[in-house]
Design an enzyme around this catalytic site. Structure first.
Site, mmCIF file in Angstrom:
data_model
loop_
_atom_site.group_PDB
_atom_site.id
_atom_site.type_symbol
_atom_site.label_atom_id
_atom_site.label_comp_id
_atom_site.label_asym_id
_atom_site.label_seq_id
_atom_site.Cartn_x
_atom_site.Cartn_y
_atom_site.Cartn_z
ATOM 1 N N ASP A 1 0.889 -1.154 0.000
ATOM 2 C CA ASP A 1 0.000 0.000 0.000
ATOM 3 C C ASP A 1 0.927 1.202 0.000
ATOM 4 O O ASP A 1 1.574 1.482 1.015
ATOM 5 C CB ASP A 1 -0.877 0.012 1.257
ATOM 6 N N HIS A 2 1.019 1.916 -1.130
ATOM 7 C CA HIS A 2 2.057 2.949 -1.209
ATOM 8 C C HIS A 2 1.821 4.098 -0.234
ATOM 9 O O HIS A 2 2.731 4.850 0.063
ATOM 10 C CB HIS A 2 2.241 3.451 -2.649
ATOM 11 N N HIS B 1 -6.103 1.701 1.283
ATOM 12 C CA HIS B 1 -5.290 2.808 1.795
ATOM 13 C C HIS B 1 -5.803 3.394 3.115
ATOM 14 O O HIS B 1 -5.068 3.448 4.101
ATOM 15 C CB HIS B 1 -5.235 3.940 0.766
HETATM 16 C C1 BG6 Z 1 -4.061 4.249 -6.136
HETATM 17 C C2 BG6 Z 1 -5.483 4.157 -6.627
HETATM 18 O O1 BG6 Z 1 -3.747 3.148 -5.353
HETATM 19 O O2 BG6 Z 1 -3.897 5.421 -5.356
HETATM 20 C C3 BG6 Z 1 -5.857 5.394 -7.413
HETATM 21 O O3 BG6 Z 1 -5.655 3.011 -7.446
HETATM 22 C C4 BG6 Z 1 -5.550 6.635 -6.611
HETATM 23 O O4 BG6 Z 1 -7.226 5.333 -7.788
HETATM 24 C C5 BG6 Z 1 -4.130 6.618 -6.080
HETATM 25 O O5 BG6 Z 1 -5.759 7.761 -7.450
HETATM 26 C C6 BG6 Z 1 -3.874 7.800 -5.150
HETATM 27 O O6 BG6 Z 1 -2.554 7.776 -4.695
HETATM 28 P P1 BG6 Z 1 -1.540 9.016 -4.781
HETATM 29 O O7 BG6 Z 1 -0.636 8.808 -3.620
HETATM 30 O O8 BG6 Z 1 -0.853 8.864 -6.077
HETATM 31 O O9 BG6 Z 1 -2.339 10.246 -4.691
#
Ligand code: BG6
Length: 496
Positions: A198-199, A261
């Site tokens: 989960d980034h 997330h």
């Molecule tokens: C991703 C989702 O994991 O996270 C996307 O699949 C989302 O839908 C994105 O837009 C948001 O992450 P960040 O950190 O790039 O804003």
């Protein structure tokens, strides 16, 4: 988890090798295999992220990166693809010695589970170029339905030996599919080799929640039901589905954002102090939070869909897929019983933000008359954590306004990384997490029992979702979100 990073953008003339030694780059040689190497995630995040790690001296001394996808590319075509991706989405330009060294490490081996030979050949060649027995790291940046066949292929071909695997999200679509996926994975890999990504958890400011809470005497004593009235985790986005109709129609915001997330961030906000910052202890504590969560109550969930979504190419004109969710979640334990956690995320909303807000209870005695001109009806006393990079933390409180009269005004104390440290953030979420996977540090990755529990508490909503309510693009969601949070109010958009 330990502190060890320098900024990739560092302008010093220090060599990559020297930086590698100083920063604690992985000591084991690696062959990194990127499944989905021609896809969107690889283009936007993974290829630029790997180059950024290389430039910062945070890849091992000897490494090779093998791109893989269903399509067939030559090594040079893949290098060009990577160069375009870094030029468009990376922070560092794909030029100079660093790029040359990185590009040299790239090769391509197409793979479909029924014909893994080109991939096997590419991995064998990469390992031969490195020499010895490099560790293999497989990054499964493929759609969820690709996980099981790809993992089966890694087992069948023997590629799974001496390997770790990063599995992209969403991890399953419900409890049954998550369990089945865990079983498939565990038939081939030990849990210690599995990195469910989960980034968001790789973001500097999410880590900083741990520092804020457990490294200071100031905040942790009030971090509980005696002092906090409610918590918000709010992740509005301005983008729509960006042409991802196929993915989004199957997934929807609840699976894409809430399970993947926001609930993970909730685990960090709500956990008990771990006995150490080691992976087991940290993940024990987040999993306990998930165990204490009550099953979702569908009457406390708002599902929304932005007007125009059904006209997007590839979307069912009668689609009931949600592009927005607001939900009230309960963590029923000694610390949080009675404190609602409000989660919100959606596409095509008024701002892109990633904010945790802890609302503090009012003092027991009100000695100050409220002046309607200078304060809200309910004065703000909040701790606000903006966790999108570069992130900031603010305490919002009431202070006496200068002058003879005792009048109160809203005041803010703000921490910004750049004001206190010489850099804003060192590594983007994906960079940090790929590095941790190479180091074998699972602290910031979801454990099998944790993700299964999240699907378990989600079951009432997945089984019986309320109909989607329309909302205007650029708004903050359907009107019913205000009823959901009452008597509190959403920090955004009025909070700054
Ligand atoms: C991703 C989702 O994991 O996270 C996307 O699949 C989302 O839908 C994105 O837009 C948001 O992450 P960040 O950190 O790039 O804003």
């Amino acid at each position: 988890m330990s502190v060890r990073y320098a900024a990739p953008g560092s302008r010093t003339r220090e060599s990559v090798t020297a930086r590698r030694e100083r920063n604690g780059a992985p000591r084991e040689d690696h062959v990194i295999v990127l499944f989905g190497a021609t896809g969107d995630l690889a283009k936007r995040e993974l290829l630029p992220g790997l180059f950024s790690l290389a430039k910062a001296g945070l890849l091992p001394a000897r490494y090779r990166i093998v791109g893989s996808a269903r399509s067939t590319l030559t090594d040079d075509e893949f290098r060009q693809h990577a160069r375009d991706a870094v030029a468009e989405f990376g922070l560092a330009e794909p030029t100079g010695e660093a790029w040359h060294e990185f590009a040299e490490s790239l090769s391509f081996g197409s793979a479909v589970p029924t014909d893994p030979q080109p991939l096997l050949d590419a991995v064998t060649a990469a390992e031969k170029a490195i020499g010895g027995h490099p560790r293999r790291l497989f990054h499964l940046a493929v759609p969820p339905r690709g996980f099981t066949p790809t993992i089966g292929m890694l087992g069948d071909t023997g590629l799974a030996s001496n390997a770790r695997v990063i599995v992209e999200k969403p991890f399953g679509t419900d409890l049954a599919s998550a369990r089945a996926l865990n079983e498939t994975i565990h038939a081939i890999f030990d849990e210690s080799q599995v990195f469910r990504i989960d980034h968001f958890l790789g973001k500097e400011s999410v880590d900083n929640i741990l520092a804020l809470r457990f490294a200071n005497g100031l905040f942790e004593p009030i971090w509980n039901r005696d002092h906090i009235s409610h918590v918000q985790i709010d992740v509005p986005e301005t983008i729509g589905i960006e042409g991802r109709a196929g993915f989004f129609e199957e997934t929807g915001t609840f699976r894409d954002m809430i399970v993947t997330h926001l609930l993970q961030v909730l685990g960090f906000v709500a956990m008990e102090p771990p006995t150490s910052l080691a992976a087991k202890q940290l993940r024990d504590e987040t999993t306990k939070v998930f165990e204490a969560m009550s099953p979702l109550d569908v009457t406390s969930v708002v599902r929304g869909q932005y007007l125009g979504y059904r006209d997007e190419p590839g979307v069912d004109p009668a689609s009931q897929t949600e592009t927005f969710i607001a939900a009230r979640v309960e963590v029923d334990n000694w610390r949080w019983s009675g404190v609602p956690f409000y989660l919100r995320s959606g596409k095509s909303l008024g701002q892109k933000r990633q904010v945790v807000t802890l609302g503090l209870k009012q003092p027991v005695m009100r000695m100050f008359a409220l002046d309607p001109e200078t304060t809200n009806v309910t004065p703000s006393n909040e701790l606000v954590i903006e966790f999108d990079d570069p992130g900031w933390i603010a305490a919002r409180f009431l202070a006496k306004m200068p002058g003879a009269a005792m009048r109160l005004g809203e005041a803010t104390m703000t921490f910004r990384y750049a004001d206190s440290f010489c850099t804003q953030y060192a590594l983007a979420g994906y960079e940090r997490l790929i590095l941790d996977a190479m180091l074998g540090d699972q602290s910031l990755f979801t454990r099998a029992d944790g993700i299964e529990r999240l699907w378990e508490v989600s079951a009432p909503l997945l089984d019986d979702p309320p109909p989607v309510e329309p909302y205007a693009p650029g708004s903050w969601g359907p009107d019913s979100i205000h009823r959901l949070i009452s008597p509190h109010r959403w920090y955004l958009p009025d909070g700054r």
